[in-house]
Design a protein around this motif. Structure first.
Motif, PDB file in Angstrom:
ATOM      1  N   THR A 194     102.864  68.050  22.566  1.00 13.57           N
ATOM      2  CA  THR A 194     103.402  69.160  23.487  1.00 13.57           C
ATOM      3  C   THR A 194     103.037  68.517  24.851  1.00 13.57           C
ATOM      4  OG1 THR A 194     101.354  70.546  23.715  1.00 13.57           O
ATOM      5  CG2 THR A 194     103.031  70.904  21.927  1.00 13.57           C
ATOM      6  N   ARG A 195     103.737  68.961  25.857  1.00 14.78           N
ATOM      7  CA  ARG A 195     103.456  68.566  27.148  1.00 14.78           C
ATOM      8  C   ARG A 195     102.057  69.379  27.786  1.00 14.78           C
ATOM      9  NH1 ARG A 195     108.288  69.376  31.335  1.00 14.78           N
ATOM     10  NH2 ARG A 195     109.198  67.998  29.930  1.00 14.78           N
ATOM     11  N   TYR A 196     102.043  70.331  27.477  1.00 13.03           N
ATOM     12  CA  TYR A 196     100.968  71.262  28.105  1.00 13.03           C
ATOM     13  C   TYR A 196      99.718  71.214  27.270  1.00 13.03           C
ATOM     14  CZ  TYR A 196     103.606  73.940  24.535  1.00 13.03           C
ATOM     15  OH  TYR A 196     104.343  74.449  23.569  1.00 13.03           O
ATOM     16  N   ALA A 197      99.620  70.744  25.959  1.00 11.93           N
ATOM     17  CA  ALA A 197      98.422  70.827  25.313  1.00 11.93           C
ATOM     18  C   ALA A 197      98.073  69.503  24.368  1.00 11.93           C
ATOM     19  CB  ALA A 197      98.225  72.141  24.327  1.00 11.93           C
ATOM     20  N   GLY A 198      98.981  68.506  24.445  1.00  6.56           N
ATOM     21  CA  GLY A 198      98.876  67.305  23.721  1.00  6.56           C
ATOM     22  C   GLY A 198      99.514  67.444  22.280  1.00  6.56           C
ATOM     23  N   GLN A 199      98.691  66.994  21.308  1.00  3.24           N
ATOM     24  CA  GLN A 199      99.162  67.012  19.923  1.00  3.24           C
ATOM     25  C   GLN A 199      98.524  68.183  19.466  1.00  3.24           C
ATOM     26  OE1 GLN A 199     100.127  63.666  17.535  1.00  3.24           O
ATOM     27  NE2 GLN A 199      98.521  64.198  15.978  1.00  3.24           N
ATOM     28  N   VAL A 200      99.080  69.123  18.725  1.00  7.49           N
ATOM     29  CA  VAL A 200      98.606  70.098  18.128  1.00  7.49           C
ATOM     30  C   VAL A 200      98.957  70.266  16.616  1.00  7.49           C
ATOM     31  CG1 VAL A 200      98.520  71.620  20.122  1.00  7.49           C
ATOM     32  CG2 VAL A 200     100.195  71.855  18.837  1.00  7.49           C
ATOM     33  N   LEU A 201      98.107  70.777  15.803  1.00 12.94           N
ATOM     34  CA  LEU A 201      98.294  70.906  14.458  1.00 12.94           C
ATOM     35  C   LEU A 201      98.783  72.357  13.999  1.00 12.94           C
ATOM     36  CD1 LEU A 201      95.895  68.574  12.522  1.00 12.94           C
ATOM     37  CD2 LEU A 201      98.257  68.114  12.956  1.00 12.94           C
ATOM     38  N   ILE A 202      99.770  72.584  13.331  1.00  5.64           N
ATOM     39  CA  ILE A 202     100.356  74.052  12.836  1.00  5.64           C
ATOM     40  C   ILE A 202     100.516  73.996  11.475  1.00  5.64           C
ATOM     41  CG2 ILE A 202     102.175  75.711  13.404  1.00  5.64           C
ATOM     42  CD1 ILE A 202     102.720  74.013  16.045  1.00  5.64           C
ATOM     43  N   ASP A 203      99.900  75.246  10.935  1.00  6.32           N
ATOM     44  CA  ASP A 203     100.133  75.240   9.494  1.00  6.32           C
ATOM     45  C   ASP A 203     101.630  75.641   9.468  1.00  6.32           C
ATOM     46  OD1 ASP A 203      97.483  75.288   8.603  1.00  6.32           O
ATOM     47  OD2 ASP A 203      96.963  77.295   9.074  1.00  6.32           O
ATOM     48  N   TRP A 204     102.163  75.044   8.304  1.00  2.20           N
ATOM     49  CA  TRP A 204     103.616  74.909   7.918  1.00  2.20           C
ATOM     50  C   TRP A 204     103.987  76.429   7.614  1.00  2.20           C
ATOM     51  CZ3 TRP A 204     107.583  72.668   9.247  1.00  2.20           C
ATOM     52  CH2 TRP A 204     108.823  72.703   8.351  1.00  2.20           C
ATOM     53  N   LYS A 205     103.155  77.082   6.866  1.00  8.65           N
ATOM     54  CA  LYS A 205     103.472  78.591   6.291  1.00  8.65           C
ATOM     55  C   LYS A 205     103.599  79.371   7.626  1.00  8.65           C
ATOM     56  CE  LYS A 205      98.598  80.068   5.414  1.00  8.65           C
ATOM     57  NZ  LYS A 205      98.001  78.741   5.876  1.00  8.65           N
ATOM     58  N   ASP A 206     102.848  78.988   8.672  1.00  9.65           N
ATOM     59  CA  ASP A 206     103.206  80.210   9.727  1.00  9.65           C
ATOM     60  C   ASP A 206     104.403  79.800  10.853  1.00  9.65           C
ATOM     61  OD1 ASP A 206     100.651  81.013   9.317  1.00  9.65           O
ATOM     62  OD2 ASP A 206      99.667  79.791  10.658  1.00  9.65           O
ATOM     63  N   ILE A 207     105.541  78.955  10.183  1.00  3.17           N
ATOM     64  CA  ILE A 207     106.388  78.452  11.004  1.00  3.17           C
ATOM     65  C   ILE A 207     107.712  79.466  10.489  1.00  3.17           C
ATOM     66  CG2 ILE A 207     108.334  76.593  11.710  1.00  3.17           C
ATOM     67  CD1 ILE A 207     105.902  74.767  11.647  1.00  3.17           C
ATOM     68  N   LEU A 221     107.267  77.480  20.295  1.00  2.00           N
ATOM     69  CA  LEU A 221     106.539  76.270  20.999  1.00  2.00           C
ATOM     70  C   LEU A 221     107.586  75.010  21.099  1.00  2.00           C
ATOM     71  CD1 LEU A 221     103.331  76.232  18.593  1.00  2.00           C
ATOM     72  CD2 LEU A 221     103.701  77.075  21.015  1.00  2.00           C
ATOM     73  N   THR A 222     107.676  74.258  22.090  1.00  2.00           N
ATOM     74  CA  THR A 222     108.603  73.334  22.179  1.00  2.00           C
ATOM     75  C   THR A 222     107.559  71.973  22.562  1.00  2.00           C
ATOM     76  OG1 THR A 222     108.551  73.609  24.690  1.00  2.00           O
ATOM     77  CG2 THR A 222     110.231  74.592  23.514  1.00  2.00           C
ATOM     78  N   GLY A 223     108.261  70.780  22.021  1.00  2.00           N
ATOM     79  CA  GLY A 223     107.509  69.450  22.053  1.00  2.00           C
ATOM     80  C   GLY A 223     108.255  68.699  21.139  1.00  2.00           C
ATOM     81  N   GLU A 224     107.493  67.729  20.689  1.00  2.06           N
ATOM     82  CA  GLU A 224     108.077  66.741  19.742  1.00  2.06           C
ATOM     83  C   GLU A 224     107.224  66.495  18.366  1.00  2.06           C
ATOM     84  OE1 GLU A 224     108.648  61.704  19.505  1.00  2.06           O
ATOM     85  OE2 GLU A 224     107.520  62.727  21.627  1.00  2.06           O
ATOM     86  N   ILE A 225     108.328  66.766  17.322  1.00  2.00           N
ATOM     87  CA  ILE A 225     107.617  66.654  16.096  1.00  2.00           C
ATOM     88  C   ILE A 225     107.189  65.396  15.708  1.00  2.00           C
ATOM     89  CG2 ILE A 225     108.177  66.903  13.617  1.00  2.00           C
ATOM     90  CD1 ILE A 225     110.478  68.977  14.294  1.00  2.00           C
ATOM     91  N   ILE A 226     106.013  65.123  15.298  1.00  2.00           N
ATOM     92  CA  ILE A 226     105.384  63.683  14.868  1.00  2.00           C
ATOM     93  C   ILE A 226     105.302  63.516  13.460  1.00  2.00           C
ATOM     94  CG2 ILE A 226     103.260  62.423  15.158  1.00  2.00           C
ATOM     95  CD1 ILE A 226     104.844  63.046  17.732  1.00  2.00           C
ATOM     96  N   LEU A 227     104.873  64.738  12.715  1.00  2.00           N
ATOM     97  CA  LEU A 227     104.816  64.503  11.233  1.00  2.00           C
ATOM     98  C   LEU A 227     104.358  65.878  10.360  1.00  2.00           C
ATOM     99  CD1 LEU A 227     104.098  62.573   8.865  1.00  2.00           C
ATOM    100  CD2 LEU A 227     101.596  62.674   9.546  1.00  2.00           C
ATOM    101  N   LEU A 228     105.025  66.158   9.447  1.00  2.00           N
ATOM    102  CA  LEU A 228     104.657  67.189   8.568  1.00  2.00           C
ATOM    103  C   LEU A 228     104.031  66.516   7.221  1.00  2.00           C
ATOM    104  CD1 LEU A 228     104.389  70.025   7.430  1.00  2.00           C
ATOM    105  CD2 LEU A 228     106.717  69.682   6.470  1.00  2.00           C
ATOM    106  N   ASP A 229     102.798  66.730   6.950  1.00  2.00           N
ATOM    107  CA  ASP A 229     102.155  66.448   5.803  1.00  2.00           C
ATOM    108  C   ASP A 229     101.049  67.110   5.492  1.00  2.00           C
ATOM    109  OD1 ASP A 229     101.651  64.587   3.630  1.00  2.00           O
ATOM    110  OD2 ASP A 229     100.305  63.580   4.614  1.00  2.00           O
ATOM    111  N   GLY A 230     100.695  67.304   4.221  1.00  2.00           N
ATOM    112  CA  GLY A 230      99.547  68.347   3.673  1.00  2.00           C
ATOM    113  C   GLY A 230      99.466  69.878   4.430  1.00  2.00           C
TER     114      GLY A 230
END
Length: 332
Positions: free
Chosen positions: A47-60, A31-40
């Motif tokens: 992202t350009r194609y889906a707006g802001q998305v939340l991703i589980d940190w453990k899945d990265i 995934l490409t985009g702009e990191i906004i925040l990591l918390d919790g």
């Protein structure tokens, strides 16, 4: 020569990628985009194609970023990273003059640093709220509230104010404004001394004009990109003026200021309250408090929900005034 240098700079800026951050997930996706925040345990990625998305940190699996980030790791103070580089499964390399490879699991928070004006941090909010009632009476109320703060070195300047107007069946029933200025001098990272000046005018109160001066200690629990929490205690001097006479008295003042980003950066919880305990027999205490939730529509626009509770107790009786307001505003 200058024109050629400016042209080269503009070409470089035009050619630089807008979405410079890359995530590699455990399942092999990228995934490409702009990191906004990591918390919790959630990473907010714009992202350009889906707006802001939340991703589980453990899945990265690993990630890369070309912009500065403020990083909080287990058992360590926050540290700045000039950039991040991919470093194998479950790892990332922090670049800041020197390189350090750390496990992703050790990182708890990650957020771009707040904008600086030279050595200053500047932030603020401006909200407009409208309350319309159409029952037996026709009541229109609108309120403009704002606050801003500038911090540089050991000094912090806080300016806040509000203007309120209400009409009932075409006649004015409220018309008041308030302006407060606070100056903080930090003695340590957490302890500071605050001096305050507050002025309020209200055409529909017995005391039409009110001024207060205060000084006292404060404690900052935290103040970073995710929010702040301050507690302040002051000894204040009040001067109340009316056509029938004036009243001067001292009071003890207790105040808190709380703000916290939740669910990425979309929501913001905030609360401010001030409890005054006058040193006169007629009044036990005066409470002025607000609790709110802001929803960030974009980088600057806000939608806010606000609950206000103002309460006065004296001579064995309590008088409360409650408001539920919705508004729009801007933040920086």
């Amino acid at each position: 020569m200058l024109l050629r240098s400016l042209s080269a700079l503009l070409v470089c800026l035009a050619c630089s990628p807008l979405w410079a951050d890359t995530l590699w997930l455990n399942n092999g996706d990228r995934l490409t985009g702009e990191i906004i925040l990591l918390d919790g345990g959630k990473l907010a990625l714009k992202t350009r194609y889906a707006g802001q998305v939340l991703i589980d940190w453990k899945d990265i699996d690993t990630l890369r970023s070309e912009k500065p980030l403020l990083i909080k790791r287990d058992g360590l103070d926050s540290q700045h990273s000039r950039s991040l580089a991919a470093a194998g499964k479950g790892m990332v390399r922090l670049e800041n003059g020197t390189s350090e490879t750390v496990p992703l699991a050790s990182i708890r928070q990650m957020v771009p640093p707040r904008p600086f004006i030279e050595d200053r941090v500047w932030e603020g909010n401006l909200d407009v709220k409208l309350d319309l009632e159409r029952n037996e009476d026709k009541t229109d109320e609108w309120k403009l509230k704002g606050d801003t703060r500038v911090e540089h070195g050991r000094w912090r300047h806080v300016l806040s104010g509000q203007f309120e107007n209400e009409t009932k069946n075409g006649e004015r029933t409220e018309d008041n404004w308030e302006l407060e200025y606070d100056l903080d001098r930090f003695l340590t990272k957490h302890w500071f001394v605050r001096g305050s000046y507050d002025q309020e005018n209200d055409e529909f109160q017995f005391f039409e004009r009110q001024r207060s001066y205060g000084v006292g200690p404060g404690y900052r629990f935290w103040d970073d990109e995710l929010g702040r929490f301050d507690l302040i205690a002051q000894l204040s001097r009040f001067q109340l003026e009316s056509d029938a006479g004036d009243l001067d008295f001292n009071a003890y003042s207790f105040e808190w200021d709380f703000k916290r980003l939740i669910w990425g950066t979309r929501f913001e919880l905030y609360s401010k309250a001030q409890l005054q305990v006058p040193r006169i027999e007629e009044i036990d205490y005066v409470l002025d408090s607000e609790f709110g939730l802001r929803y960030r529509l974009n980088d600057w626009a806000r939608l806010s929900l606000l609950y206000e509770l103002d309460q006065v107790r004296g001579l064995g009786q309590s008088d409360s005034d409650r408001h539920y307001l919705i508004g729009v505003g801007v933040g920086w």
